[in-house]
Design a protein around this motif. Structure first.
Motif, short mmCIF file in Angstrom:
data_model
loop_
_atom_site.label_atom_id
_atom_site.label_comp_id
_atom_site.label_asym_id
_atom_site.label_seq_id
_atom_site.Cartn_x
_atom_site.Cartn_y
_atom_site.Cartn_z
N THR A 170 0.84 -1.22 0.00
CA THR A 170 0.00 0.00 0.00
C THR A 170 0.86 1.25 0.00
N GLN A 171 1.94 1.22 0.83
CA GLN A 171 2.84 2.37 0.89
C GLN A 171 3.53 2.61 -0.45
N ARG A 172 3.98 1.53 -1.06
CA ARG A 172 4.63 1.65 -2.38
C ARG A 172 3.66 2.19 -3.42
N THR A 173 2.40 1.73 -3.33
CA THR A 173 1.38 2.23 -4.25
C THR A 173 1.15 3.72 -4.05
N GLN A 174 1.11 4.14 -2.78
CA GLN A 174 0.92 5.57 -2.49
C GLN A 174 2.11 6.41 -2.95
N ASP A 175 3.31 5.88 -2.72
CA ASP A 175 4.53 6.60 -3.13
C ASP A 175 4.56 6.77 -4.65
N ILE A 176 4.25 5.68 -5.35
CA ILE A 176 4.28 5.74 -6.82
C ILE A 176 3.16 6.67 -7.33
N SER A 177 2.00 6.62 -6.65
CA SER A 177 0.89 7.50 -7.04
C SER A 177 1.28 8.96 -6.87
N GLN A 178 1.99 9.25 -5.77
CA GLN A 178 2.44 10.62 -5.53
C GLN A 178 3.47 11.04 -6.58
N GLU A 179 4.37 10.10 -6.92
CA GLU A 179 5.37 10.38 -7.95
C GLU A 179 4.68 10.66 -9.29
N LYS A 180 3.60 9.91 -9.55
CA LYS A 180 2.86 10.13 -10.79
C LYS A 180 2.20 11.52 -10.79
N LYS A 181 1.63 11.90 -9.60
CA LYS A 181 1.01 13.22 -9.51
C LYS A 181 2.03 14.33 -9.77
N ASP A 182 3.24 14.16 -9.21
CA ASP A 182 4.31 15.15 -9.44
C ASP A 182 4.65 15.23 -10.92
N LEU A 183 4.70 14.05 -11.55
CA LEU A 183 4.98 14.02 -12.99
C LEU A 183 3.87 14.68 -13.79
N GLU A 184 2.62 14.47 -13.34
CA GLU A 184 1.49 15.08 -14.04
C GLU A 184 1.57 16.61 -13.97
N VAL A 185 1.98 17.13 -12.82
CA VAL A 185 2.16 18.59 -12.68
C VAL A 185 3.28 19.07 -13.61
N LYS A 186 4.39 18.32 -13.60
CA LYS A 186 5.52 18.67 -14.48
C LYS A 186 5.10 18.59 -15.94
N ASN A 187 4.30 17.58 -16.27
CA ASN A 187 3.85 17.40 -17.64
C ASN A 187 2.94 18.55 -18.08
#
Length: 299
Positions: A148-165
């Motif tokens: 669950t923690q890994r899923t949350q971490d990756i989801s947060q990383e994806k959100k950061d990438l979405e902002v950058k994108n």
């Protein structure tokens, strides 16, 4: 002009549908058509963000499947061990022995089921060889938390990438809009230049017959002047020729005296008022008595 007008309309269309244009550019390995000369470093940034987000999506999907698989396992009904999952021995590594408990199957439905702690990897392997006698329970709470923690971490990383994108796409939109506006302006300038050239040519086409007629008149006048000059030159040459040939006559002897061929002095023919001097090549030079006397004095 039709080509430039077509290109101008095409660029204006890309401006009106700029989101579609961006989607075309970032989703092509090679860019053709109207965009082949367009470049922005933001294209690479957007494409890289999308690749990384795709990888993260796959990782989240894989983690979700693992969580679903764990949650899909049956929970133990043995009092005090309800949080443990029932699993087959072949699904668990001996290294995870500390998380495991064993229940003797023949005591499972009794008031006091016999629960056994596994104390080593070798002990786990010993029990696994007697899997038909024991029910294997495992505590997967930490695994679920970790997944669950890994899923949350990756989801947060994806959100950061979405902002950058989003920032990269906005920057790309500005670059593309500026480039399309420039291309549209350049084609407008080309069309205006061609219009000026056409107007120029039309003006020349109108003036050309008038200029041609004027030039023909000038040429006629020049030809008349030239003809007059040639006539005058010819008359002058005729006068000069006549002057040079004055008193000279051509003759052809019927019976010429052979002795004259041996004469060492000029041959002269006396015809009374005029004297004729015999010259080679059948020429007679006519002289008056006065001219003859003057000639004698000089020779």
């Amino acid at each position: 002009m039709d080509w430039f007008s077509s290109k101008k309309e095409s660029f204006e269309g890309h401006l009106e549908n700029i989101e579609k244009s961006i989607n075309y550019i970032v989703n092509r390995d090679r860019i053709y058509s109207d965009f082949r000369e367009f470049y922005s470093e933001n294209i690479d940034l957007v494409q890289q963000c999308q690749l990384e987000m795709d990888k993260l999506d796959k990782a989240i999907t894989q983690l979700s499947r693992q969580i679903d698989q764990v949650n899909g396992l049956s929970n133990s009904k043995t009092p005090g061990y309800e949080d443990l999952k029932i699993v087959d021995f072949n699904l668990v590594s001996a290294k995870s022995y500390a998380k495991c408990k064993l229940i003797k199957k023949d005591t499972l439905n009794t008031f006091f089921p016999e629960v056994i702690d596994v104390k080593s990897e070798s002990e786990f392997r010993w029990y696994s060889n007697q899997a038909n006698k024991y029910l294997l329970l495992i505590d997967l709470g930490e695994n679920i938390k970790e997944l669950t923690q890994r899923t949350q971490d990756i989801s947060q990383e994806k959100k950061d990438l979405e902002v950058k994108n989003i920032h990269s796409i906005n920057a790309l939109r500005k670059d593309l809009q500026k480039w399309l506006e420039k291309q549209t302006k350049e084609n407008e300038d080309e069309i205006e230049l061609l219009d000026l050239k056409i107007d120029n040519l039309q003006s020349i086409a109108i003036k050309l017959p008038i200029a041609k007629e004027k030039r023909l008149r000038e040429m006629e006048e020049e030809n008349l002047l030239l003809e007059q000059e040639l006539n005058e030159d010819q008359k002058k040459k005729e006068i000069e020729i006549k002057k040079g040939c004055k008193g000279k006559y051509l003759y052809d002897w019927k019976h010429r005296r052979k002795s004259w061929d041996y004469a060492e002095r000029p041959l002269l023919l006396d015809f009374g008022p005029h004297i004729f001097k015999v010259e080679p090549d059948g020429i007679l030079i006519k002289m008056s008595i006065e001219d003859f006397i003057e000639w004698i004095k000089n020779h």
